[in-house]
Design a protein around this motif. Structure first.
Motif, short mmCIF file in Angstrom:
data_model
loop_
_atom_site.label_atom_id
_atom_site.label_comp_id
_atom_site.label_asym_id
_atom_site.label_seq_id
_atom_site.Cartn_x
_atom_site.Cartn_y
_atom_site.Cartn_z
N GLU A 48 0.41 -4.28 6.04
CA GLU A 48 -0.90 -3.93 6.76
C GLU A 48 -1.82 -3.28 5.63
N ALA A 49 -3.08 -3.27 5.69
CA ALA A 49 -3.89 -3.15 4.48
C ALA A 49 -4.47 -1.56 4.83
N ILE A 50 -3.26 -0.48 4.17
CA ILE A 50 -3.77 0.67 4.30
C ILE A 50 -3.50 1.35 3.00
N ASN A 51 -4.10 2.52 2.63
CA ASN A 51 -4.04 3.24 1.61
C ASN A 51 -2.49 3.59 1.35
N ARG A 52 -1.83 3.02 0.52
CA ARG A 52 -0.27 3.63 0.33
C ARG A 52 0.02 4.43 -0.78
N VAL A 53 0.13 5.77 -0.79
CA VAL A 53 0.26 6.73 -1.63
C VAL A 53 1.88 7.31 -1.37
N GLU A 54 2.14 7.85 -2.43
CA GLU A 54 3.72 8.65 -2.23
C GLU A 54 3.54 9.48 -1.14
N GLY A 55 4.50 9.23 -0.37
CA GLY A 55 4.65 9.98 0.73
C GLY A 55 3.84 9.31 2.16
N GLY A 56 3.14 8.35 1.76
CA GLY A 56 2.35 7.49 3.03
C GLY A 56 3.34 6.65 3.63
N GLU A 57 2.76 6.06 4.71
CA GLU A 57 3.39 5.21 5.59
C GLU A 57 3.39 3.98 5.26
N VAL A 58 4.44 3.32 5.29
CA VAL A 58 4.47 1.75 5.05
C VAL A 58 4.45 0.88 6.17
N TRP A 100 13.33 2.96 -2.93
CA TRP A 100 12.16 3.75 -2.75
C TRP A 100 11.25 3.59 -1.72
N LEU A 101 11.69 2.50 -0.79
CA LEU A 101 10.93 2.58 0.47
C LEU A 101 12.02 2.89 1.55
N ARG A 102 11.72 3.83 2.24
CA ARG A 102 12.74 4.55 3.43
C ARG A 102 12.34 3.84 4.82
N VAL A 103 12.53 2.36 4.83
CA VAL A 103 12.52 1.71 6.06
C VAL A 103 13.86 1.45 6.85
N ALA A 124 6.88 5.58 1.98
CA ALA A 124 6.82 5.29 0.47
C ALA A 124 7.29 6.46 -0.33
N MET A 125 8.50 6.55 -1.30
CA MET A 125 9.05 7.77 -1.69
C MET A 125 8.60 7.97 -2.97
N ARG A 126 8.07 7.16 -3.75
CA ARG A 126 7.75 7.11 -5.26
C ARG A 126 6.83 6.02 -5.47
N TRP A 127 5.79 6.30 -6.52
CA TRP A 127 5.05 5.37 -7.09
C TRP A 127 5.61 4.15 -7.64
N GLY A 128 4.72 3.01 -7.67
CA GLY A 128 5.22 1.90 -8.57
C GLY A 128 5.13 0.70 -7.68
N ILE A 148 5.02 -4.47 -2.77
CA ILE A 148 4.16 -3.23 -2.35
C ILE A 148 3.72 -2.37 -3.49
N ALA A 149 2.39 -1.97 -3.59
CA ALA A 149 2.10 -1.22 -4.48
C ALA A 149 1.87 0.22 -4.00
N VAL A 150 2.37 1.06 -4.67
CA VAL A 150 2.38 2.60 -4.11
C VAL A 150 1.91 3.32 -5.26
N TYR A 151 0.69 4.11 -4.91
CA TYR A 151 -0.11 4.84 -5.89
C TYR A 151 0.57 6.03 -5.88
N PRO A 152 0.11 6.67 -7.25
CA PRO A 152 0.76 8.04 -7.30
C PRO A 152 0.10 9.28 -6.65
N ARG A 153 0.46 10.24 -6.10
CA ARG A 153 0.03 11.25 -5.32
C ARG A 153 -0.80 11.97 -6.34
N THR A 154 -2.03 12.50 -6.10
CA THR A 154 -2.74 13.20 -6.87
C THR A 154 -2.78 14.44 -6.54
N GLU A 155 -2.20 15.57 -7.31
CA GLU A 155 -2.69 16.86 -6.82
C GLU A 155 -3.98 17.24 -6.96
#
Length: 449
Positions: free
Chosen positions: A80-90, A116-119, A144-148, A178-185
Motif C-alpha cells: 500500500e502507498a503509505i508513508n513508511r517510517v520506522e515504527g510505522g505500519e506496513v 526488521w518487518l514484524r509481520v 517496520a522496525m528499522r530504516w532501510g 519495502i523502503a522504510v525511512y528513518p524516523r526523524t526526531e
C-alpha cells in the motif's frame, strides 16, 4: 508514492522447460489402485457384489477428472502507498489468481520476510480455496522496525485441484522491496549561519540587498528606489539619502557521513541505536530542518565508495535525501587517498560531519577541512553502549581506559584546529556551536601586510 508490486517468479514458470505444471497425487494412485483391484477381483471370482463395491470409486474418480487443470496459480503482491517510517505500519496485499477453468480446492501460501518487518501473518502458512477465474486475497499487516530496504518475500504457493487428485508445481514470486525511512526526531537550530552566500533565502548576510535588515544610510544613487528614501536625513542634510539594507540569502549545509565503522547493537525503533542508526537519523533530522527553511543541503560519504548527493533545496531534495540515506552501509576503512577532497565541499557551506571518530583517518579529514577554510562541526555519533566491552581478563579495563584517553586527546586536537565536537542529543544539539561559529564568522579577520 505509488504502490510497489513484485511480479514474476524466481524460477521459470511450471511447464516452461517441459516439466508438467500439474502432476497426479498419491490420492489419485490410491483411487485407481483400489478400484482396479476390486474390479479385477470381482470379474475373476465372478463376484457381482465386489464389482458393485468398486463402482463408486470408479465413478467418483471419473467425475473428479472430468476437467483437468492446466494453468498453475499466479501470485501478485502489492504494498500500500503509505508513508513508511520506522515504527510505522506496513500493509501488503497478497493475491492468488486462478486463471484456470477448474476450482482450486486448496492453495497453500508461505511468505518469507525480513527480520526488521514484524509481520505476524508471514510466520505461518496460509490456506484458501479459489474459484475458477477469480482470485483470493491474503492481507499482511505489521510494523517496520528499522530504516532501510527490506524484503517481504519470496512467496511460494502450491495448489490442489480435482478433489486433491492433482497438485500444481510450486510457484515462487520475487520478494517485494519495502523502503522504510528513518524516523526523524524534532530538530531545531538557531538561525545563525556562518556564511549565507546564495541568491535568496532566510539568513541575513553581510552583503547589501533588498531586505528589512537596516545596514545604514547613504547618499541616493542611480538605481535606488524612491520608497527607500530616508526623508528625515534628506531634509536635515539637504541631499537625498536612502536607507541601505542587507540581503537575505540562503545557505548550504553539507552533511558528511562517516561510514567506516559500525558499533553498538541496533534494536530497531524500540531498542538501542548503533552508530549507523544515529548517523542516518541525525542526518535526516538536520536535512529536514534546513530544507524546510529553504536552504540547500548536500550529502557526502566518508568511506571507500565516497557517494555524493549534490546540493539542492525544496521538497524534492528532501525525498531524494531520504532515498539516499537508505543506501548507507558500513564500508570499512579508507585505504590511501582522501575520498573527501576539498573541491567536493563548497567553500561557503557549513560542513556537519557525523562521525564516531573510530577511524584514524576521520580526525585527519576533519582537520584538513578546517585548515581549508570551511566551517566544520563534528557530531559524535558513538553510542554509550559502544564504550563497553565484555569481560576478557585483567587487561581489558586497562585497554579500555587507554582507548578513552586516546580518544579524548583526539577530540582536544580537533578543538585546537577549530573543529567543535558535540554529541548528538536531538533538538538543540548544535545551537551553541552554530552561534559561536556565526559570531566568529562575523568578526573582522586580521589582515596580513
Amino acid at each position: 508514492m505509488p504502490p510497489s508490486a513484485a511480479a514474476g517468479p524466481l524460477a521459470p514458470q511450471p511447464g516452461a522447460d517441459g516439466a508438467p505444471a500439474w502432476r497426479p497425487t498419491r490420492a489419485l494412485g490410491r483411487a485407481v489402485l483400489v478400484s482396479g483391484l476390486l474390479l479385477i477381483i470381482g470379474v475373476v471370482l465372478g463376484r457381482t457384489d465386489v464389482v458393485l463395491l468398486a463402482t463408486p470409486f470408479l465413478i467418483g474418480t471419473a467425475y473428479s477428472l472430468r476437467v483437468r487443470p492446466v494453468v498453475p496459480p499466479d501470485l501478485a503482491i502489492t504494498i500500500e502507498a503509505i508513508n513508511r517510517v520506522e515504527g510505522g505500519e506496513v500493509v501488503a496485499e497478497l493475491e492468488v489468481i486462478n486463471a484456470d477453468r477448474v476450482r482450486y480446492d486448496l492453495v497453500l501460501v508461505r511468505v518469507r520476510r525480513s527480520s526488521w518487518l514484524r509481520v505476524d501473518a508471514a510466520d505461518r502458512a496460509h490456506g484458501l480455496a479459489v474459484e475458477a477465474g477469480t482470485g483470493g486475497v491474503i492481507m499482511l499487516e505489521g510494523e517496520a522496525m528499522r530504516w532501510g530496504r527490506h524484503d517481504l518475500g519470496p512467496v511460494a504457493a502450491a495448489a490442489a485441484a480435482c478433489d486433491g487428485l492433482f497438485a500444481s508445481a510450486p510457484v515462487v514470486l520475487r520478494a517485494a522491496r519495502i523502503a522504510v525511512y528513518p524516523r526523524t526526531e524534532p530538530f531545531q537550530a538557531v538561525d545563525a549561519m556562518p556564511n549565507a552566500a546564495g541568491l535568496v533565502g532566510g539568513h541575513r548576510s553581510r552583503r547589501p540587498g533588498q531586505s528589512g535588515e537596516l545596514a545604514g544610510v547613504r547618499v541616493f544613487g542611480p538605481g535606488d528606489r524612491l520608497r527607500r528614501i530616508d526623508w528625515r536625513t534628506s531634509l536635515r542634510t539637504g541631499q537625498l539619502h536612502v536607507a541601505a539594507t542587507l540581503s537575505d540569502r540562503d545557505a548550504e549545509v553539507a552533511l558528511l557521513l562517516d561510514v567506516t565503522a559500525e558499533t553498538g547493537n541496533s534494536g530497531g525503533v524500540h531498542g538501542g541505536a548503533s552508530v549507523l542508526d544515529t548517523t542516518v537519523r541525525a542526518a535526516a533530522a538536520i536535512a529536514e530542518h534546513y530544507l524546510h527553511r529553504g536552504d540547500r543541503v548536500s550529502l557526502l560519504e566518508y568511506g571507500p565508495a565516497a557517494r555524493r548527493l549534490r546540493a539542492a533545496a525544496g521538497r524534492r531534495q528532501y525525498l531524494t535525501v531520504l532515498e539516499w540515506l537508505l543506501e548507507v552501509r558500513q564500508q570499512g576503512s579508507v585505504d590511501g587517498g582522501d575520498p573527501v577532497a576539498a573541491h567536493l565541499v563548497s567553500s561557503n557551506a557549513l560542513v556537519v560531519v557525523l562521525t564516531p571518530l573510530l577511524d584514524p583517518g576521520a580526525a585527519e579529514m576533519l582537520a584538513r577541512l578546517a585548515r581549508s577554510g570551511r566551517y566544520v562541526v563534528a557530531v559524535d555519533t558513538l553510542p554509550t553502549s559502544g564504550l563497553t566491552v565484555p569481560a576478557g581478563g585483567p587487561w581489558t579495563e586497562m585497554a579500555l581506559r587507554l582507548w578513552r584517553m586516546e580518544r579524548e586527546n583526539t577530540l582536544g586536537r580537533l578543538r585546537e584546529h577549530g573543529v567543535p565536537v558535540v554529541s548528538w542529543a536531538g533538538a538543540g544539539s548544535l545551537d551553541l556551536v552554530l552561534r559561536d561559529i556565526a559570531r566568529f564568522a562575523g568578526a573582522p579577520r586580521p589582515g596580513i601586510r
